[in-house]
Design a protein around this motif. Structure first.
Motif, PDB file in Angstrom:
ATOM      1  N   ARG A  44      -9.318  -8.469 -11.434  1.00  0.00           N
ATOM      2  CA  ARG A  44      -8.598  -7.190 -11.447  1.00  0.00           C
ATOM      3  C   ARG A  44      -9.404  -6.109 -10.741  1.00  0.00           C
ATOM      4  O   ARG A  44      -8.897  -5.415  -9.851  1.00  0.00           O
ATOM      5  CB  ARG A  44      -8.287  -6.785 -12.887  1.00  0.00           C
ATOM      6  N   GLN A  45     -10.660  -5.959 -11.120  1.00  0.00           N
ATOM      7  CA  GLN A  45     -11.489  -4.936 -10.471  1.00  0.00           C
ATOM      8  C   GLN A  45     -11.774  -5.289  -9.021  1.00  0.00           C
ATOM      9  O   GLN A  45     -11.907  -4.406  -8.171  1.00  0.00           O
ATOM     10  CB  GLN A  45     -12.805  -4.772 -11.238  1.00  0.00           C
ATOM     11  N   GLN A  75      -8.854  -3.251  -2.041  1.00  0.00           N
ATOM     12  CA  GLN A  75      -7.845  -2.301  -1.572  1.00  0.00           C
ATOM     13  C   GLN A  75      -8.515  -1.030  -1.046  1.00  0.00           C
ATOM     14  O   GLN A  75      -8.128  -0.502   0.002  1.00  0.00           O
ATOM     15  CB  GLN A  75      -6.890  -1.960  -2.705  1.00  0.00           C
ATOM     16  N   GLY A  76      -9.527  -0.552  -1.778  1.00  0.00           N
ATOM     17  CA  GLY A  76     -10.247   0.631  -1.324  1.00  0.00           C
ATOM     18  C   GLY A  76     -10.967   0.400  -0.010  1.00  0.00           C
ATOM     19  O   GLY A  76     -10.998   1.290   0.861  1.00  0.00           O
ATOM     20  N   LEU A 128      -2.702  -6.623 -12.820  1.00  0.00           N
ATOM     21  CA  LEU A 128      -3.322  -7.562 -11.890  1.00  0.00           C
ATOM     22  C   LEU A 128      -2.318  -8.004 -10.833  1.00  0.00           C
ATOM     23  O   LEU A 128      -2.630  -8.052  -9.635  1.00  0.00           O
ATOM     24  CB  LEU A 128      -3.861  -8.764 -12.667  1.00  0.00           C
ATOM     25  N   GLN A 129      -1.111  -8.318 -11.249  1.00  0.00           N
ATOM     26  CA  GLN A 129      -0.075  -8.753 -10.321  1.00  0.00           C
ATOM     27  C   GLN A 129       0.330  -7.620  -9.383  1.00  0.00           C
ATOM     28  O   GLN A 129       0.532  -7.833  -8.178  1.00  0.00           O
ATOM     29  CB  GLN A 129       1.130  -9.258 -11.104  1.00  0.00           C
ATOM     30  N   ARG A 130       0.434  -6.401  -9.911  1.00  0.00           N
ATOM     31  CA  ARG A 130       0.806  -5.257  -9.068  1.00  0.00           C
ATOM     32  C   ARG A 130      -0.249  -5.002  -7.999  1.00  0.00           C
ATOM     33  O   ARG A 130       0.084  -4.722  -6.843  1.00  0.00           O
ATOM     34  CB  ARG A 130       0.995  -4.006  -9.933  1.00  0.00           C
ATOM     35  N   ARG A 131      -1.495  -5.099  -8.382  1.00  0.00           N
ATOM     36  CA  ARG A 131      -2.559  -4.863  -7.399  1.00  0.00           C
ATOM     37  C   ARG A 131      -2.555  -5.933  -6.315  1.00  0.00           C
ATOM     38  O   ARG A 131      -2.774  -5.636  -5.132  1.00  0.00           O
ATOM     39  CB  ARG A 131      -3.917  -4.829  -8.105  1.00  0.00           C
ATOM     40  N   ALA A 132      -2.287  -7.172  -6.703  1.00  0.00           N
ATOM     41  CA  ALA A 132      -2.223  -8.244  -5.712  1.00  0.00           C
ATOM     42  C   ALA A 132      -1.052  -8.020  -4.759  1.00  0.00           C
ATOM     43  O   ALA A 132      -1.175  -8.230  -3.546  1.00  0.00           O
ATOM     44  CB  ALA A 132      -2.108  -9.591  -6.411  1.00  0.00           C
ATOM     45  N   ALA A 133       0.093  -7.606  -5.298  1.00  0.00           N
ATOM     46  CA  ALA A 133       1.264  -7.354  -4.458  1.00  0.00           C
ATOM     47  C   ALA A 133       1.002  -6.205  -3.490  1.00  0.00           C
ATOM     48  O   ALA A 133       1.381  -6.270  -2.308  1.00  0.00           O
ATOM     49  CB  ALA A 133       2.478  -7.055  -5.337  1.00  0.00           C
ATOM     50  N   GLN A 134       0.359  -5.139  -3.950  1.00  0.00           N
ATOM     51  CA  GLN A 134       0.042  -4.014  -3.076  1.00  0.00           C
ATOM     52  C   GLN A 134      -0.927  -4.436  -1.978  1.00  0.00           C
ATOM     53  O   GLN A 134      -0.788  -4.024  -0.825  1.00  0.00           O
ATOM     54  CB  GLN A 134      -0.554  -2.874  -3.897  1.00  0.00           C
ATOM     55  N   LEU A 135      -1.882  -5.265  -2.332  1.00  0.00           N
ATOM     56  CA  LEU A 135      -2.848  -5.727  -1.333  1.00  0.00           C
ATOM     57  C   LEU A 135      -2.173  -6.621  -0.303  1.00  0.00           C
ATOM     58  O   LEU A 135      -2.495  -6.556   0.894  1.00  0.00           O
ATOM     59  CB  LEU A 135      -3.983  -6.473  -2.035  1.00  0.00           C
ATOM     60  N   ALA A 136      -1.227  -7.457  -0.746  1.00  0.00           N
ATOM     61  CA  ALA A 136      -0.537  -8.360   0.175  1.00  0.00           C
ATOM     62  C   ALA A 136       0.340  -7.604   1.165  1.00  0.00           C
ATOM     63  O   ALA A 136       0.705  -8.157   2.210  1.00  0.00           O
ATOM     64  CB  ALA A 136       0.297  -9.360  -0.614  1.00  0.00           C
ATOM     65  N   GLU A 137       0.706  -6.363   0.860  1.00  0.00           N
ATOM     66  CA  GLU A 137       1.516  -5.570   1.785  1.00  0.00           C
ATOM     67  C   GLU A 137       0.728  -5.137   3.012  1.00  0.00           C
ATOM     68  O   GLU A 137       1.315  -4.880   4.071  1.00  0.00           O
ATOM     69  CB  GLU A 137       2.073  -4.338   1.067  1.00  0.00           C
ATOM     70  N   VAL A 138      -0.579  -5.045   2.904  1.00  0.00           N
ATOM     71  CA  VAL A 138      -1.398  -4.563   4.020  1.00  0.00           C
ATOM     72  C   VAL A 138      -2.341  -5.618   4.560  1.00  0.00           C
ATOM     73  O   VAL A 138      -3.002  -5.399   5.573  1.00  0.00           O
ATOM     74  CB  VAL A 138      -2.215  -3.322   3.594  1.00  0.00           C
ATOM     75  N   ARG A 154       0.574 -19.223  -8.677  1.00  0.00           N
ATOM     76  CA  ARG A 154       1.769 -18.677  -8.036  1.00  0.00           C
ATOM     77  C   ARG A 154       2.803 -18.227  -9.070  1.00  0.00           C
ATOM     78  O   ARG A 154       3.534 -17.262  -8.856  1.00  0.00           O
ATOM     79  CB  ARG A 154       2.394 -19.719  -7.107  1.00  0.00           C
ATOM     80  N   ARG A 155       2.854 -18.930 -10.207  1.00  0.00           N
ATOM     81  CA  ARG A 155       3.847 -18.605 -11.218  1.00  0.00           C
ATOM     82  C   ARG A 155       3.438 -17.427 -12.093  1.00  0.00           C
ATOM     83  O   ARG A 155       4.301 -16.707 -12.609  1.00  0.00           O
ATOM     84  CB  ARG A 155       4.102 -19.812 -12.125  1.00  0.00           C
ATOM     85  N   THR A 156       2.132 -17.223 -12.310  1.00  0.00           N
ATOM     86  CA  THR A 156       1.676 -16.244 -13.295  1.00  0.00           C
ATOM     87  C   THR A 156       0.994 -15.053 -12.643  1.00  0.00           C
ATOM     88  O   THR A 156       1.614 -14.014 -12.406  1.00  0.00           O
ATOM     89  CB  THR A 156       0.726 -16.923 -14.295  1.00  0.00           C
ATOM     90  N   VAL A 157      -0.277 -15.201 -12.333  1.00  0.00           N
ATOM     91  CA  VAL A 157      -1.083 -14.059 -11.884  1.00  0.00           C
ATOM     92  C   VAL A 157      -0.548 -13.469 -10.587  1.00  0.00           C
ATOM     93  O   VAL A 157      -0.437 -12.252 -10.441  1.00  0.00           O
ATOM     94  CB  VAL A 157      -2.555 -14.485 -11.722  1.00  0.00           C
ATOM     95  N   TRP A 158      -0.182 -14.345  -9.625  1.00  0.00           N
ATOM     96  CA  TRP A 158       0.283 -13.859  -8.322  1.00  0.00           C
ATOM     97  C   TRP A 158       1.733 -14.245  -8.092  1.00  0.00           C
ATOM     98  O   TRP A 158       2.111 -14.646  -6.994  1.00  0.00           O
ATOM     99  CB  TRP A 158      -0.619 -14.398  -7.211  1.00  0.00           C
TER     100      TRP A 158
END
Length: 726
Positions: A182-183, A189-190, A230-240, A667-671
């Protein structure tokens, strides 16, 4: 290798070159210009020739317009080749000339120290990272993150010099902590946001997670309510950025570890022998038989053999006798296996010649039975003070400021009427240095003065864990609240000790703030709190609502009083021992010994390296946060004559369970719903990066080959048509 479904797309490196497509109009214009206009004149002989020409007109038109189309196609292909198009088959392939920012996230958790061959996972991870850098295109930028708890940015600015970056990878240390995904995602992202601002020409971003996919760091169950974040941060990172997981873990692993080493008592004095227990657990799928050794200050003193079935945990019992007072380091060491880090467990113990206790008497008695009479007798029941482990000293309340409280491990204050601001300040400093206070109340106590000086109502730092109310006179017994608190746990199953039948007649009503961390140790039968404790500073405060003499209850004469007083003392000393035995990542804290006013403190780490504590000279307290490695830390003055204070820093053995997260589960849970690429072999992503530029730039080359072939075809066709006309 499994790739996500990505639509085929075209890209153009040099879009302005497409303007040359307008040149295809040139052969068409020439063709139209070259068409001749004839004036028809009837001629009898030509009628026969025209009739023959009409029979071949269609074939001639096909040949003529076919040659024109071939020339147009030649010009169009030359323009297309100059524009350098690329066919994007998957996100690994950048456009020719496109610069890429690659974030390398190397898992530094201690499960990566697992050595299935002659190379550990962590060493392999660094090797993979180095090859990705070596095979990247010139002009690409790199940043580096060590995934641990907490994660650490190693190279935070985009590096373009591969040589220096490879040195950073090579020098990257293996940490002894767990992984915090998570961290790490927030940190990555930063980094990408910073690089996008500072280097806009790095238009593409790729993040490589080189890891063993250990369940502790990657499993959703480890994050609880934060799994959604955790999932939201991964999704935001995958956008860029394009996310790649390079899995270096093994499906089947074997490992055993020492998960705990503890002493049976916290109050240790010379020359007693102390029982010790090491807990050993088998995390593997097969039985193991291993030897366990005990070391005292680096010297092996005992050895045992333990046999464990899969998943079984068993205690291994030792004992140690100390020859000298002071700090001592104990180590339990398990026979080596593929994961060496969790085969060691350390324990720092303080052994005393005796325990100094100060008893402050609020109501002296000429007959010898003052407010501390029963306390002193409970602490030192023997008539021979010289052989007592606990050495109590009784002083009147007026002498509190005259004593150096640092010489005492605990201070008992019995029926002291009130405290001045100066006395409250001294008590606060004593707690900040790790001392322990036990308050017994009584008829001389002025509740409003206590509340004003010791609970923070007057602006001073709070000391007491509860505020004092009115005096209640109501005979009743005690409720140990299920023996949950460590100070009364010794009474569980000991009904004959008299704790449950202890009579209390008079007491102060205590009000425990709802937002505080105070704990009720003992309650009265009606639920009113009788004994409340709380950590204050580095020390601990215990507040007993009744008196320590026989004026308010018969408890001091009851069999449960002596063990309870000793348990309070042991609990306070045990709290200090806990502060000396920590987990990786926790902060070391202490108070500089005199004469630290002029001499700086130095920390000796487990690897033998030393570091000076910044600004430690002249401070009332010190702290040290660089505890990413397990072992014994020694803190002391830079003087051979000064003994060091020892701290044991141990692993959080959750990562000793080498179970990994299956990619499909990830793929089913965290990401879930997050596009990312999984590699089953660490070589694949390297090959993909190595061939990405070549695969993208091959299309213009093939277009030029087609141009050459069409030029030869055009020459041949034009020659054949000329021959036919002649």
């Amino acid at each position: 290798m499994t790739l996500p479904a990505i639509p085929i797309a075209w890209g153009w490196a040099n879009l302005p070159m497409l303007a040359w497509l307008a040149a295809v109009a040139v052969p068409i214009a020439i063709h139209l210009w070259s068409r001749r206009r004839f004036r028809e004149v009837p001629w009898a002989a030509m009628r026969y020739l025209l009739a023959a020409a009409r029979k071949h007109r269609r074939r001639l038109l096909i040949q003529r317009y076919g040659l024109l189309a071939l020339r147009v196609l030649l010009i169009a292909l030359v323009a297309l080749a100059a524009a350098e198009p690329y066919l994007e088959r998957h996100p690994f392939q950048p456009a020719p000339g496109e610069r890429t920012h690659r974030v390398l996230v190397i898992d530094g958790s201690y499960s990566m120290a697992y050595r299935p061959t002659d190379q550990s996972r962590f060493e392999r991870a660094k090797q993979v990272a180095a090859q990705i850098i070596e095979r990247s295109a010139q002009g690409d930028g790199f940043t580096l993150v060590l995934m641990a708890s907490p994660p650490r940015v190693v190279v935070g600015r985009a590096a373009f010099e591969s040589g220096m970056f490879l040195q950073e990878i090579d020098q990257l240390p293996q940490t002894h902590s767990a992984a915090d995904l998570r961290q790490t995602l927030a940190l990555v992202q930063g980094l990408i946001d910073t690089v996008r601002r500072e280097h806009p020409r790095l238009s593409r971003h790729e993040v490589y997670f080189v890891t063993d996919l250990g369940r502790v760091g990657w499993g959703a169950e480890g994050y609880g309510s934060q799994a959604g974040e955790l999932q939201r941060r991964a999704a935001q990172l995958a956008e860029v950025a394009h996310l790649v997981v390079i899995d270096l873990g093994q499906v089947k692993t074997e490992n055993a570890a020492i998960v705990e080493l503890r002493a049976s008592q916290s109050l240790i004095t010379l020359p007693e022998r102390v029982p010790l227990t090491a807990q050993v657990k088998n995390f593997g799928s097969g039985p193991v038989r291993r030897s366990v050794e005990l070391f005292l200050d680096g010297r092996r003193i005992q050895q045992q053999v333990v046999e464990l079935e899969p998943g079984q945990q068993r205690p291994v019992r030792f004992s140690a006798q100390f020859d000298t007072a002071g700090d001592h380091a104990l180590e339990a060491r398990l026979e080596s296996d593929a994961l060496e880090l969790d085969n060691h467990r350390w324990l720092a113990l303080t052994v005393r010649q005796s325990v100094g206790v100060l008893c402050v008497e609020g109501r002296p008695d000429g007959a010898g039975e003052g407010s501390t009479f029963f306390l002193r007798r409970a602490l030192a029941p023997s008539l021979n003070d010289a052989v007592q482990a606990v050495q109590p000293e009784v002083v009147p309340e007026s002498a509190l400021l005259e004593r150096d409280l640092s010489a005492y491990q605990c201070v008992y204050l019995s029926n002291v009427a009130q405290f001045t601001p100066a006395e409250a300040q001294v008590l606060g400093q004593y707690l900040g240095a790790g001392g322990n206070l036990v308050f017994f109340l009584g008829d001389r106590v002025l509740a409003d003065r206590y509340n004003r000086q010791l609970t923070g109502q007057g602006g001073a730092p709070p000391i007491l864990p509860a505020t004092l109310g009115e005096i209640v006179e109501k005979p009743q017994g005690l409720d140990p609240l299920g023996y949950q608190h460590p100070a009364v746990r010794v009474f569980r199953g000991q009904e004959n000790s008299g704790l449950l039948t202890t009579p209390v007649r008079k007491y102060f009503r205590l009000a425990v703030p709802r937002s505080s961390a105070a704990q009720v140790v003992l309650a009265l039968a009606d639920g009113e709190p009788l004994v409340v404790e709380q950590a204050v500073g580095r020390g601990r405060v215990v507040l007993v609502a009744t008196a320590a003499d026989a004026s308010w209850s018969q408890w001091p004469r009851w069999p449960s009083f002596v063990p309870f007083v000793h348990e309070l003392l042991a609990y306070g000393l045990g709290a200090r021992q806990q502060q000396r035995n920590l987990q990786v990542g926790q902060t070391l804290e202490g108070v500089p010994p005199a004469p630290a006013d002029q001499t700086p403190l130095r920390v000796t780490r487990p690897d033998g390296s030393r570091e000076t504590l910044r600004g430690s000279a002249g401070l009332n307290a010190w702290s040290y946060t660089e505890t990413a490695w397990s072992g014994i830390y020694a803190v002391g003055l830079d003087s051979p004559a000064t003994a060091s204070e020892l701290f044991a820093v141990n692993l959080d053995t959750a990562e000793s369970d080498l179970a990994r997260v299956d990619p499909d589960e990830l793929r089913r849970t965290v990401w879930s719903g997050v596009p990312w690429q999984y590699e089953t072999s660490w070589e694949n992503p390297v090959q993909a990066v190595a061939h990405a530029g070549r695969a993208g730039s091959a299309l213009p080359v093939w277009l030029l080959y087609a141009v050459l072939a069409l030029m030869l075809a055009e020459t041949y066709i034009a020659w054949r048509q000329g021959e036919a006309r002649s």
